[in-house]
Scaffold this motif. Sequence first.
Motif, PDB file in Angstrom:
ATOM      1  N   ARG A  74       0.788  -1.228   0.000  1.00 40.97           N
ATOM      2  CA  ARG A  74       0.000   0.000   0.000  1.00 40.97           C
ATOM      3  C   ARG A  74       0.826   1.288   0.000  1.00 40.97           C
ATOM      4  O   ARG A  74       0.325   2.337  -0.341  1.00 40.97           O
ATOM      5  CB  ARG A  74      -1.001   0.020   1.153  1.00 40.97           C
ATOM      6  N   ARG A  75       2.112   1.230   0.339  1.00 38.40           N
ATOM      7  CA  ARG A  75       2.809   2.513   0.492  1.00 38.40           C
ATOM      8  C   ARG A  75       4.263   2.502   0.021  1.00 38.40           C
ATOM      9  O   ARG A  75       4.873   1.451  -0.135  1.00 38.40           O
ATOM     10  CB  ARG A  75       2.763   2.993   1.935  1.00 38.40           C
ATOM     11  N   ALA A  76       4.744   3.742  -0.189  1.00 34.34           N
ATOM     12  CA  ALA A  76       6.147   4.049  -0.487  1.00 34.34           C
ATOM     13  C   ALA A  76       6.577   3.604  -1.887  1.00 34.34           C
ATOM     14  O   ALA A  76       7.655   3.062  -2.067  1.00 34.34           O
ATOM     15  CB  ALA A  76       7.081   3.488   0.581  1.00 34.34           C
ATOM     16  N   TRP A  77       5.733   3.899  -2.890  1.00 34.37           N
ATOM     17  CA  TRP A  77       6.075   3.546  -4.266  1.00 34.37           C
ATOM     18  C   TRP A  77       6.427   4.790  -5.061  1.00 34.37           C
ATOM     19  O   TRP A  77       5.802   5.827  -4.928  1.00 34.37           O
ATOM     20  CB  TRP A  77       4.926   2.780  -4.925  1.00 34.37           C
ATOM     21  N   ARG A  78       7.405   4.654  -5.910  1.00 39.11           N
ATOM     22  CA  ARG A  78       7.833   5.754  -6.769  1.00 39.11           C
ATOM     23  C   ARG A  78       7.086   5.634  -8.096  1.00 39.11           C
ATOM     24  O   ARG A  78       7.388   4.772  -8.924  1.00 39.11           O
ATOM     25  CB  ARG A  78       9.328   5.684  -7.025  1.00 39.11           C
ATOM     26  N   ILE A  79       6.092   6.494  -8.261  1.00 38.29           N
ATOM     27  CA  ILE A  79       5.333   6.545  -9.507  1.00 38.29           C
ATOM     28  C   ILE A  79       4.696   7.925  -9.604  1.00 38.29           C
ATOM     29  O   ILE A  79       4.337   8.525  -8.585  1.00 38.29           O
ATOM     30  CB  ILE A  79       4.267   5.420  -9.581  1.00 38.29           C
ATOM     31  N   ASN A  80       4.606   8.434 -10.804  1.00 40.23           N
ATOM     32  CA  ASN A  80       4.012   9.744 -11.045  1.00 40.23           C
ATOM     33  C   ASN A  80       2.504   9.663 -10.798  1.00 40.23           C
ATOM     34  O   ASN A  80       1.816   8.873 -11.430  1.00 40.23           O
ATOM     35  CB  ASN A  80       4.307  10.166 -12.485  1.00 40.23           C
ATOM     36  N   THR A  81       1.992  10.494  -9.898  1.00 40.65           N
ATOM     37  CA  THR A  81       0.553  10.436  -9.575  1.00 40.65           C
ATOM     38  C   THR A  81      -0.327  10.802 -10.763  1.00 40.65           C
ATOM     39  O   THR A  81      -1.475  10.373 -10.820  1.00 40.65           O
ATOM     40  CB  THR A  81       0.207  11.348  -8.375  1.00 40.65           C
ATOM     41  N   ASP A  82       0.199  11.550 -11.727  1.00 44.35           N
ATOM     42  CA  ASP A  82      -0.583  11.859 -12.932  1.00 44.35           C
ATOM     43  C   ASP A  82      -0.928  10.599 -13.713  1.00 44.35           C
ATOM     44  O   ASP A  82      -1.949  10.539 -14.393  1.00 44.35           O
ATOM     45  CB  ASP A  82       0.190  12.822 -13.846  1.00 44.35           C
ATOM     46  N   ARG A  83      -0.098   9.584 -13.610  1.00 45.31           N
ATOM     47  CA  ARG A  83      -0.347   8.320 -14.315  1.00 45.31           C
ATOM     48  C   ARG A  83      -1.376   7.443 -13.600  1.00 45.31           C
ATOM     49  O   ARG A  83      -1.880   6.487 -14.165  1.00 45.31           O
ATOM     50  CB  ARG A  83       0.962   7.539 -14.461  1.00 45.31           C
ATOM     51  N   LEU A  84      -1.677   7.757 -12.354  1.00 43.56           N
ATOM     52  CA  LEU A  84      -2.582   6.921 -11.567  1.00 43.56           C
ATOM     53  C   LEU A  84      -4.059   7.208 -11.819  1.00 43.56           C
ATOM     54  O   LEU A  84      -4.918   6.459 -11.369  1.00 43.56           O
ATOM     55  CB  LEU A  84      -2.282   7.086 -10.076  1.00 43.56           C
ATOM     56  N   TYR A  85      -4.347   8.282 -12.545  1.00 39.49           N
ATOM     57  CA  TYR A  85      -5.733   8.627 -12.837  1.00 39.49           C
ATOM     58  C   TYR A  85      -6.440   7.435 -13.471  1.00 39.49           C
ATOM     59  O   TYR A  85      -5.938   6.822 -14.406  1.00 39.49           O
ATOM     60  CB  TYR A  85      -5.796   9.835 -13.776  1.00 39.49           C
ATOM     61  N   ASN A  86      -7.585   7.099 -12.936  1.00 35.32           N
ATOM     62  CA  ASN A  86      -8.452   6.045 -13.465  1.00 35.32           C
ATOM     63  C   ASN A  86      -7.914   4.625 -13.241  1.00 35.32           C
ATOM     64  O   ASN A  86      -8.394   3.686 -13.873  1.00 35.32           O
ATOM     65  CB  ASN A  86      -8.735   6.283 -14.952  1.00 35.32           C
ATOM     66  N   GLN A  87      -6.921   4.448 -12.382  1.00 31.84           N
ATOM     67  CA  GLN A  87      -6.447   3.104 -12.041  1.00 31.84           C
ATOM     68  C   GLN A  87      -7.272   2.603 -10.859  1.00 31.84           C
ATOM     69  O   GLN A  87      -7.190   3.143  -9.772  1.00 31.84           O
ATOM     70  CB  GLN A  87      -4.954   3.109 -11.706  1.00 31.84           C
ATOM     71  N   LYS A  88      -8.080   1.583 -11.093  1.00 28.45           N
ATOM     72  CA  LYS A  88      -9.039   1.129 -10.095  1.00 28.45           C
ATOM     73  C   LYS A  88      -8.619  -0.140  -9.357  1.00 28.45           C
ATOM     74  O   LYS A  88      -9.162  -0.448  -8.313  1.00 28.45           O
ATOM     75  CB  LYS A  88     -10.403   0.923 -10.752  1.00 28.45           C
ATOM     76  N   GLU A  89      -7.671  -0.892  -9.931  1.00 28.67           N
ATOM     77  CA  GLU A  89      -7.248  -2.141  -9.305  1.00 28.67           C
ATOM     78  C   GLU A  89      -5.732  -2.205  -9.203  1.00 28.67           C
ATOM     79  O   GLU A  89      -5.012  -1.626 -10.012  1.00 28.67           O
ATOM     80  CB  GLU A  89      -7.760  -3.348 -10.096  1.00 28.67           C
ATOM     81  N   LEU A  90      -5.281  -2.951  -8.197  1.00 23.02           N
ATOM     82  CA  LEU A  90      -3.861  -3.167  -7.949  1.00 23.02           C
ATOM     83  C   LEU A  90      -3.669  -4.647  -7.683  1.00 23.02           C
ATOM     84  O   LEU A  90      -4.450  -5.247  -6.936  1.00 23.02           O
ATOM     85  CB  LEU A  90      -3.433  -2.337  -6.738  1.00 23.02           C
ATOM     86  N   ILE A  91      -2.670  -5.243  -8.311  1.00 23.30           N
ATOM     87  CA  ILE A  91      -2.367  -6.646  -8.032  1.00 23.30           C
ATOM     88  C   ILE A  91      -0.985  -6.737  -7.389  1.00 23.30           C
ATOM     89  O   ILE A  91      -0.064  -6.027  -7.772  1.00 23.30           O
ATOM     90  CB  ILE A  91      -2.460  -7.561  -9.277  1.00 23.30           C
ATOM     91  N   ALA A  92      -0.880  -7.599  -6.390  1.00 17.12           N
ATOM     92  CA  ALA A  92       0.385  -7.878  -5.715  1.00 17.12           C
ATOM     93  C   ALA A  92       0.961  -9.146  -6.335  1.00 17.12           C
ATOM     94  O   ALA A  92       0.285 -10.179  -6.378  1.00 17.12           O
ATOM     95  CB  ALA A  92       0.155  -8.073  -4.222  1.00 17.12           C
ATOM     96  N   VAL A  93       2.199  -9.062  -6.823  1.00 16.98           N
ATOM     97  CA  VAL A  93       2.824 -10.165  -7.556  1.00 16.98           C
ATOM     98  C   VAL A  93       4.142 -10.546  -6.887  1.00 16.98           C
ATOM     99  O   VAL A  93       4.940  -9.686  -6.521  1.00 16.98           O
ATOM    100  CB  VAL A  93       3.082  -9.746  -9.026  1.00 16.98           C
TER     101      VAL A  93
END
Length: 99
Positions: free
Chosen positions: A21-40
């Motif tokens: 759930r936390r401490a990931w390096r990713i541009n928040t502008d790219r997260l728009y409309n991302q509704k699901e997350l998978i843990a691999v």
Amino acid sequence: MLIIKVNEVPNSKEGLKERVRRAWRINTDRLYNQKELIAVYKGEILEVYKVLSYGKDQIEEKRVAFELEEISSELKGKKIIYKTANPCTIVDVEDLVFA
């Protein structure tokens, strides 16, 4: 869909949720409309979460944190071929390649 790769598996569902759930390096502008997350882990989908919200991590300010809710999914337990080194990326579910 967000993919979070973990390098070790916590010993509980809550531990896994806390890990992804936390401490990931990713541009928040790219997260728009991302509704699901998978843990691999090593190509296996351990868990699927609904992304309730996201924002700046409270501890590591240049990182992103998510609020997650576990959901049922046919993806859980499946193996994917996923070769990127980046531990936090976005992919279309239609582009997932299953082993």
